[in-house]
Design a protein around this motif. Structure first.
Motif, mmCIF file in Angstrom:
data_model
loop_
_atom_site.group_PDB
_atom_site.id
_atom_site.type_symbol
_atom_site.label_atom_id
_atom_site.label_comp_id
_atom_site.label_asym_id
_atom_site.label_seq_id
_atom_site.Cartn_x
_atom_site.Cartn_y
_atom_site.Cartn_z
ATOM 1 N N GLN A 1 -15.153 -1.404 14.296
ATOM 2 C CA GLN A 1 -16.248 -1.178 13.361
ATOM 3 C C GLN A 1 -17.542 -1.249 14.140
ATOM 4 O OE1 GLN A 1 -16.172 -3.557 9.818
ATOM 5 N NE2 GLN A 1 -14.051 -3.038 9.307
ATOM 6 N N ASN B 1 -2.992 3.780 -2.101
ATOM 7 C CA ASN B 1 -4.429 3.515 -2.181
ATOM 8 C C ASN B 1 -5.039 4.672 -2.963
ATOM 9 O OD1 ASN B 1 -7.157 3.088 -1.896
ATOM 10 N ND2 ASN B 1 -7.143 2.958 0.331
ATOM 11 N N ILE C 1 -12.289 -0.544 2.484
ATOM 12 C CA ILE C 1 -12.767 -0.576 3.872
ATOM 13 C C ILE C 1 -13.797 0.533 4.100
ATOM 14 C CG2 ILE C 1 -12.120 -0.476 6.306
ATOM 15 C CD1 ILE C 1 -10.979 -2.878 4.922
ATOM 16 N N ASN D 1 -0.121 3.190 12.547
ATOM 17 C CA ASN D 1 -0.527 1.790 12.455
ATOM 18 C C ASN D 1 -1.570 1.553 13.541
ATOM 19 O OD1 ASN D 1 1.268 0.999 10.331
ATOM 20 N ND2 ASN D 1 2.947 1.017 11.817
ATOM 21 N N GLU E 1 -15.261 -6.111 4.539
ATOM 22 C CA GLU E 1 -13.849 -6.243 4.898
ATOM 23 C C GLU E 1 -13.652 -5.811 6.352
ATOM 24 O OE1 GLU E 1 -11.425 -7.440 3.069
ATOM 25 O OE2 GLU E 1 -12.628 -7.768 1.262
ATOM 26 N N ASP E 2 -12.942 -6.637 7.116
ATOM 27 C CA ASP E 2 -12.729 -6.336 8.533
ATOM 28 C C ASP E 2 -11.347 -6.851 8.950
ATOM 29 O OD1 ASP E 2 -13.095 -5.491 11.086
ATOM 30 O OD2 ASP E 2 -14.537 -7.049 11.646
ATOM 31 N N PRO E 3 -10.278 -6.163 8.549
ATOM 32 C CA PRO E 3 -8.920 -6.648 8.827
ATOM 33 C C PRO E 3 -8.568 -6.511 10.298
ATOM 34 C CG PRO E 3 -8.840 -4.478 7.832
ATOM 35 C CD PRO E 3 -10.276 -4.899 7.804
ATOM 36 N N ASP E 4 -7.504 -7.180 10.686
ATOM 37 C CA ASP E 4 -7.032 -7.126 12.068
ATOM 38 C C ASP E 4 -6.136 -5.919 12.330
ATOM 39 O OD1 ASP E 4 -8.366 -9.470 12.780
ATOM 40 O OD2 ASP E 4 -6.717 -10.716 12.053
ATOM 41 N N THR E 5 -5.529 -5.373 11.290
ATOM 42 C CA THR E 5 -4.666 -4.201 11.437
ATOM 43 C C THR E 5 -4.982 -3.213 10.320
ATOM 44 O OG1 THR E 5 -2.888 -5.171 10.105
ATOM 45 C CG2 THR E 5 -2.800 -5.537 12.490
ATOM 46 N N LEU E 6 -4.703 -1.951 10.589
ATOM 47 C CA LEU E 6 -4.895 -0.895 9.607
ATOM 48 C C LEU E 6 -3.684 0.029 9.644
ATOM 49 C CD1 LEU E 6 -8.642 0.133 10.204
ATOM 50 C CD2 LEU E 6 -7.746 -1.259 8.335
ATOM 51 N N GLU F 1 -5.442 0.659 3.610
ATOM 52 C CA GLU F 1 -6.120 -0.552 3.150
ATOM 53 C C GLU F 1 -7.300 -0.172 2.250
ATOM 54 O OE1 GLU F 1 -3.420 -1.570 6.104
ATOM 55 O OE2 GLU F 1 -4.997 -0.073 6.185
ATOM 56 N N ARG G 1 -6.850 -3.635 16.581
ATOM 57 C CA ARG G 1 -8.172 -3.657 17.200
ATOM 58 C C ARG G 1 -8.077 -3.270 18.673
ATOM 59 N NH1 ARG G 1 -12.247 -5.767 14.508
ATOM 60 N NH2 ARG G 1 -11.850 -6.955 12.612
#
Length: 713
Positions: free
Chosen positions: A205, A82, A234, A285, A261-266, A231, A288
């Motif tokens: 978030q 990234n 974000i 890792n 953007e609101d992913p389920d994993t980071l 990611e 939520r």
């Protein structure tokens, strides 16, 4: 298609960084790309890439691949997966035999590069990225296996970026065993890859922030952390990041980018340490989940701190107030009168004022830098930390004793710049002395400013300490630059000799206080003897040189102090405990568990933090704390008193002070009845301030029968 896609993404990234013109040239070079690695115009690459294999590969097994990147010169850097606000992560187009696969790449911990508000995640110098190479269990491949591909990446300096590609290939031995030889370089490559936490982090978030809870031991040294999120799009990469410790959980708060953007994993890397070669990282890792609040602040975001200008103003005002301290005022007064006595003209007055200011500011910035460096290294220290070291106290005692003797006219020391009032060296040395003498205490404005400085970037924190020094130096600076003030100074006369000797009284009291403090923080007779032996050696050397009887008398006096000090040092700890126990309020010794236990009772709690070397602390104790009226009011209201003695370094107290935004003592906290949060009291207490708080608390407490238990929380 992949090559064309990569070129388009590169163009968009570089345009965002303001390099569209250079990209046009790069695309021209790419349109005629040869098979080997090339740069902007088909020349040798600015960052060379080479594919390496750790060892043999058996069917159903795996080995490790490495792509090693080597810049041709130090100014070139590559990018993390990234890349941040600008740049481009590496992509590889593989040409693999059937049954062979390459997993995801693992990267070392990146660094940061901020240019024109754009945050880049970069690698400087040589680095390697690793990936697993796997061979299917049913593979019938024989002989050396050719692994090939094309790597697309970006090579940049601070001024120019060049898209580059490299044809990479390596031969892999098929078969072998665990004892087969392996490339020793991979041990170094693997050591640079941050380890993966075995427990997942959680994130949420909330209120425009990404909040992450990362498992991290409470007693581990994290230094100056920074979080790199894997990611993209974000978070706001250039926004200040906030960190706090809640038990064994590190909580990071970072401003969201506003993309939705609101992913389920980071995933990402937590970078720790002070940066550079000492930096280290942890991969994580995250899923939520709940993220705790509160805890000890490690690094605050700008929005959680007052304006930097307010912090600087507070430090300046706090430094100005230090001039009335009994150990600073005599030095300042004598220095001001020396100007009048010497009849200095405007040029000389301004020169001396600047030299004095330089000495003060150098001392405050140096002390601040030392404190910040120690804290970054994991030491729990605060303002005036040097007074918790017996050796430093002995040295200050030596200095205060000699200055007292000099003020009293016992002897003159031509070699000491302080005695040459009309010389810049004297003004500079006096500035150093005034700053060091003023460090034992914080005052109004100053405490909040220094507490905030501990959470600011190093450059801003040093500016806070410079503002503190400027405030301390301001009176003499004004005398030097404002002729009207100099003309108001008393005319020289015989009275000045008498006044000089009077100034020896507060300096002498300072020396006696330091002698007493040695017995409190030292606890070792040999240390005290060594310090006083140094005093005797300096004074005796002067006696033999000048043969002054008065100096010999002074040495004899110091010998008496030494004898008394040695006697007291033998039982310093016991005496200190006895004094604490003798307090009218019968306080408990501070610890976090003691505070928690006291608050759990539902009764009001008063906590004060003090030190034997803190003048303001002792004045407040005499005026407001150690009073019969205070004791009676506390008894009637059921107030629990807790004292934190910071005379000797105490990591738990330092950590608690930092959590409260204080860098030193005094600190006074009032916890109302019912377990409410703390109210921080002013650093200068009035005689009835604690009495009034106790009575107000008593008035708010519901009456109950004598045999009725206290209300449950």
């Amino acid at each position: 298609m992949l090559h064309a896609r990569w070129t388009l993404v590169a163009a968009l990234r570089l345009m965002a960084a303001g390099l569209a013109g250079l990209l046009g040239l790069a695309l021209v070079g790419l349109s005629a790309a040869p098979a080997h690695a090339q740069g902007l115009s088909g020349a040798a690459p600015n960052i060379a890439a080479a594919l390496e294999v750790e060892g043999p590969l058996a069917p159903g097994g795996e080995t490790t691949l490495a792509i090693r990147f080597t810049p041709v010169s130090p100014e070139w850097h590559g990018y993390w997966s990234n890349p941040g606000d600008a740049g481009l992560g590496m992509q590889v187009e593989w040409d693999l035999p059937e049954g062979v696969s390459v997993g995801a790449f693992e990267y070392p911990t990146p660094g940061r590069l901020l240019i024109d508000g754009l945050m880049n995640h970069i690698f400087e110098g040589q680095y390697a990225v690793l990936a697993p190479l796997r061979l299917a269990a049913d593979s019938t491949v024989e002989g050396p296996l050719r692994i090939a591909g094309t790597a697309f990446y970006l090579a940049c300096t601070d001024e120019i970026c060049v898209p580059e590609e490299a044809q990479i290939e390596a031969l892999v031995v098929i078969g072998g065993s665990d004892s087969a030889p392996r490339d020793a370089s991979f041990a170094q490559y693997r050591a640079a890859i941050p380890p993966l936490l075995d427990a997942p982090a959680t994130f949420e978030q909330s209120r425009g922030l990404l909040r992450l809870a990362i498992p991290f031991p409470e007693n581990a040294n994290i230094g100056q952390p920074h979080l790199f999120l894997g990611e993209k799009d974000i978070i706001n990469y250039s926004a200040p990041q906030g960190f706090s410790q809640v038990g064994d959980t590190l909580v990071a708060e970072i401003e969201l980018a506003g993309t939705g953007e609101d992913p389920d994993t980071l995933s990402g890397i937590l970078k720790m340490g002070a940066g550079g070669e000492d930096a280290r990282g942890l991969r994580f890792n995250a899923v939520r989940g709940e993220v705790p609040s509160g805890g000890r602040t490690i690094m605050a975001r700008d929005s959680t701190l007052p304006s930097v200008w307010l912090i600087l103003l507070g430090a300046f005002a706090g430094g100005l107030l230090l001039n009335i301290m009994p150990c600073v005022f005599p030095i300042l007064s004598l220095k001001a009168l020396s100007l009048a006595k010497a009849g200095a003209g405007p040029t000389e007055a301004r020169r001396d004022a600047l030299a004095y200011t330089a000495g003060v500011m150098l001392a405050t910035v140096a002390l601040g830098a030392a404190m910040l460096a120690l804290r970054a290294a994991g030491e729990q220290v605060g303002w005036a930390f040097q007074l918790q070291e017996p050796g430093v106290v002995v040295a200050l005692f030596l200095l205060a004793s000699l200055i007292t003797a000099n003020f009293a006219g016992v002897f003159e020391l031509p070699s000491v710049p302080l005695t040459r009032g009309d010389k810049p060296a004297s003004s500079f040395a006096t500035g150093l002395l005034a700053a060091v003498a003023a460090t034992p205490c914080t005052g109004p404005f100053m405490a909040a400013a220094i507490g905030a400085a501990l959470l600011l970037p190093v450059s801003v924190a040093l500016a806070v300490f410079a503002a503190l020094g400027l405030g301390l130096a301001l009176p003499f600076l004004l005398i030097g630059f404002v002729p009207a003030l100099r003309t108001r100074l008393p005319r020289p006369g015989t009275w000045m000799g008498t006044f000089r000797k009077l100034l020896a009284i507060p300096m002498g009291l300072t020396a006696l206080a330091l002698a007493w403090l040695i017995t409190q923080v030292g606890g070792h007779a040999m240390l005290l003897i060594a310090g006083l032996a140094g005093i005797a050696a300096v004074a005796l050397a002067f006696v033999f040189h000048r043969r002054q009887i008065r100096a010999l008398v002074w040495v004899a006096s110091l010998g008496l102090v030494a004898a008394l000090g040695v006697v007291r040092a033998s039982d310093a700890a016991a005496e200190h405990d006895k004094q604490s126990a003798a307090s009218l309020l019968s306080p408990r010794a501070f610890s976090q568990s003691a505070l928690d236990e006291a608050r759990a009772t539902g009764q009001p709690v008063f906590v004060w933090f003090t030190a034997d070397w803190c003048v303001t602390c002792k004045v407040n104790e005499g005026i407001a704390i150690e009073r019969e009226a205070t004791r009676e009011a506390f008894d009637e209201a059921g107030v629990i008193a807790i004292v934190g003695d910071w005379t000797v370094r105490d990591a738990e107290i330092t950590e608690f002070l930092t959590r409260q935004g204080a860098a030193g003592v005094p600190l006074y906290l009032w916890y109302p009845s019912g377990g409410a949060e703390a109210q921080q009291l002013p650093q200068v207490l009035t005689p009835d301030s604690l009495v009034n708080l106790a009575r107000q608390s008593q008035a708010r407490t519901p009456a109950r029968l004598p045999d009725q238990p206290p209300p449950a929380e």
